[in-house]
Design a protein around this motif. Structure first.
Motif, short mmCIF file in Angstrom:
data_model
loop_
_atom_site.label_atom_id
_atom_site.label_comp_id
_atom_site.label_asym_id
_atom_site.label_seq_id
_atom_site.Cartn_x
_atom_site.Cartn_y
_atom_site.Cartn_z
N PRO A 185 23.76 9.22 94.06
CA PRO A 185 23.77 9.53 92.73
C PRO A 185 24.27 8.32 92.00
CG PRO A 185 24.88 11.34 93.65
CD PRO A 185 24.56 10.34 94.84
N GLY A 186 23.91 8.02 90.62
CA GLY A 186 24.41 6.90 90.05
C GLY A 186 25.85 7.74 89.28
N PRO A 187 26.02 7.36 88.11
CA PRO A 187 27.42 7.77 87.33
C PRO A 187 26.89 9.23 86.99
CG PRO A 187 26.69 5.49 86.55
CD PRO A 187 25.57 5.71 87.30
N THR A 188 27.57 10.04 87.36
CA THR A 188 27.47 11.51 87.19
C THR A 188 28.89 12.17 86.64
OG1 THR A 188 25.88 11.55 88.93
CG2 THR A 188 26.61 13.49 88.40
N ALA A 189 28.54 12.95 85.61
CA ALA A 189 29.87 13.62 84.91
C ALA A 189 30.55 14.80 85.93
CB ALA A 189 29.47 14.18 83.62
N THR A 190 31.26 14.21 87.18
CA THR A 190 32.04 14.99 87.51
C THR A 190 33.66 14.56 87.67
OG1 THR A 190 32.04 13.61 89.86
CG2 THR A 190 30.18 15.20 89.40
N ASP A 191 34.37 15.56 87.95
CA ASP A 191 35.90 15.15 87.76
C ASP A 191 36.09 13.91 88.71
OD1 ASP A 191 36.20 17.37 86.23
OD2 ASP A 191 37.15 18.80 87.97
N LEU A 192 35.42 13.89 89.86
CA LEU A 192 35.77 12.83 90.79
C LEU A 192 35.34 11.38 90.00
CD1 LEU A 192 36.53 11.75 93.59
CD2 LEU A 192 34.20 11.78 94.17
N PHE A 193 34.31 11.53 89.34
CA PHE A 193 33.96 10.28 88.80
C PHE A 193 34.75 9.96 87.31
CE2 PHE A 193 31.39 8.44 84.96
CZ PHE A 193 30.92 7.51 85.61
N LEU A 194 34.84 10.90 86.72
CA LEU A 194 35.67 10.91 85.30
C LEU A 194 37.07 10.49 85.70
CD1 LEU A 194 34.04 13.64 83.24
CD2 LEU A 194 33.47 11.17 83.02
N ASP A 198 39.02 5.56 81.00
CA ASP A 198 39.00 5.67 79.46
C ASP A 198 37.45 6.06 78.97
OD1 ASP A 198 37.83 3.17 79.23
OD2 ASP A 198 39.66 2.33 79.29
N GLU A 199 37.46 6.34 77.64
CA GLU A 199 36.21 6.88 76.93
C GLU A 199 35.36 5.45 76.90
OE1 GLU A 199 36.99 8.42 73.45
OE2 GLU A 199 38.21 10.23 74.07
N GLU A 200 36.04 4.29 76.74
CA GLU A 200 35.37 3.25 76.65
C GLU A 200 34.29 2.78 78.06
OE1 GLU A 200 35.42 -1.71 75.96
OE2 GLU A 200 37.36 -0.47 75.46
N THR A 201 35.06 3.13 79.26
CA THR A 201 34.56 2.60 80.44
C THR A 201 33.49 3.88 80.47
OG1 THR A 201 36.48 1.79 81.37
CG2 THR A 201 34.85 2.66 82.81
N VAL A 202 33.71 5.32 80.36
CA VAL A 202 32.73 6.15 80.65
C VAL A 202 31.61 5.71 79.45
CG1 VAL A 202 32.14 8.40 80.21
CG2 VAL A 202 34.42 7.94 80.98
N ALA A 203 31.61 5.35 78.33
CA ALA A 203 30.34 5.16 77.44
C ALA A 203 29.62 4.06 77.83
CB ALA A 203 30.92 4.70 76.15
N ARG A 204 30.31 2.95 78.39
CA ARG A 204 29.65 1.86 78.92
C ARG A 204 28.80 2.26 80.27
NH1 ARG A 204 31.12 -1.31 83.14
NH2 ARG A 204 33.08 -0.46 82.89
N GLU A 212 19.80 6.39 79.09
CA GLU A 212 20.99 6.22 78.41
C GLU A 212 21.87 7.68 78.35
OE1 GLU A 212 19.12 4.97 74.92
OE2 GLU A 212 20.01 2.83 75.15
N ARG A 213 22.28 7.91 79.55
CA ARG A 213 23.35 9.03 79.46
C ARG A 213 23.79 9.14 81.00
NH1 ARG A 213 21.53 13.27 82.60
NH2 ARG A 213 19.17 13.92 82.57
N LEU A 214 24.77 9.83 81.17
CA LEU A 214 25.57 10.03 82.54
C LEU A 214 24.60 11.08 83.17
CD1 LEU A 214 29.24 10.47 82.09
CD2 LEU A 214 27.99 8.59 82.97
N GLY A 215 24.59 11.18 84.49
CA GLY A 215 23.88 12.24 85.01
C GLY A 215 24.77 13.48 85.03
#
Length: 247
Positions: A185-194, A198-204, A212-215
């Protein structure tokens, strides 16, 4: 003459949360009976089992440290004793520690490699011994292996080992009608990833893929379900980079 339908059985480690939980639910929707493996949080694992039951599926939670050979063997014993065999193994259990190489605590390195390398190997050994014909093993890597961002040295190195192991095991199982693939996987919205971002890093990171979104965990679960299905059985010994198009 009536043909008896044999229910397929899946073992999903790391099945209490994130990608593993989504995968357990997705495989149950494909009529797998699912063993939900979890490391320590029984309440989360039982929630996952309850979700599957609410959807009309069959599941059981079993605790196991993926790096402990006896505990992992007990999970496979449970699958065989309760449901009759094992047809899919998904090793979604994982650990991450982020720090520059020069600053990483070596105890963290050991912990990451124990779960991600030894754990993958221990689960793969049982899968190689016990998967029925037509079955599949899905290991987990990460697209970070190719992207090589600073701070991910320990994690990426551990997943690089998983990528090296996967095609070798596929070749070792010649003649068994069993496939072995890794999902990265690439960037995926899991607890491990998040965790810790911070919000800026997640948005980037969310802006990186052309989509143009997280998996989502469900995105990855769909890939695993394909590999575990008859439709995906011609895919073998591969690393599938499920990352929305990040190069």
């Amino acid at each position: 003459m009536t043909t008896t339908h044999q229910r397929r059985v899946a073992v999903v480690t790391g099945g209490s949360r994130g990608i593993g939980r989504a995968t357990a639910r997705r495989l149950a929707a494909d009529d797998f009976a699912v063993l939900v493996g979890y490391a320590g949080n029984r309440a989360l694992a039982e929630e996952a089992v309850a979700e599957i039951a609410a959807d009309g599926g069959t599941a059981r939670a079993v605790q196991a440290d993926v790096a402990d050979e006896e505990q992992v063997a007990a999970v496979f014993d449970a699958a065989e004793n309760d449901f009759g065999g094992v047809d899919a193994v998904v090793n979604a259990a994982g650990r991450m520690a982020l720090a520059p190489v020069a600053e990483l605590d070596l105890a963290e390195l050991d912990a990451v490699h124990r779960t991600n390398i030894r754990g993958t190997f221990v689960v793969a050994r049982q899968a190689a011994r016990r998967l029925r014909a037509g079955g599949t093993l899905v290991t987990f890597s990460t697209s970070v292996v190719g992207l090589a961002p600073p701070g991910y040295g320990a994690y990426s190195a551990s997943k690089g080992a998983v990528e090296a192991l996967t095609p070798i095991l596929a070749r070792e199982l010649r003649g068994r009608d069993v496939t072995v693939n890794a999902v990265a996987p690439g960037p995926t919205a899991t607890d491990l990833f998040l965790d810790g971002k911070d919000e800026e890093t997640v948005a980037r990171l969310a802006a990186q893929p052309p989509l143009e979104r997280l998996g989502t965990p469900a995105d990855i679960a769909e890939v695993v379900a394909f590999l575990a299905s008859p439709a995906g059985h011609w895919v073998n010994g591969q690393v599938v980079r499920a990352n929305g198009g990040i190069i």
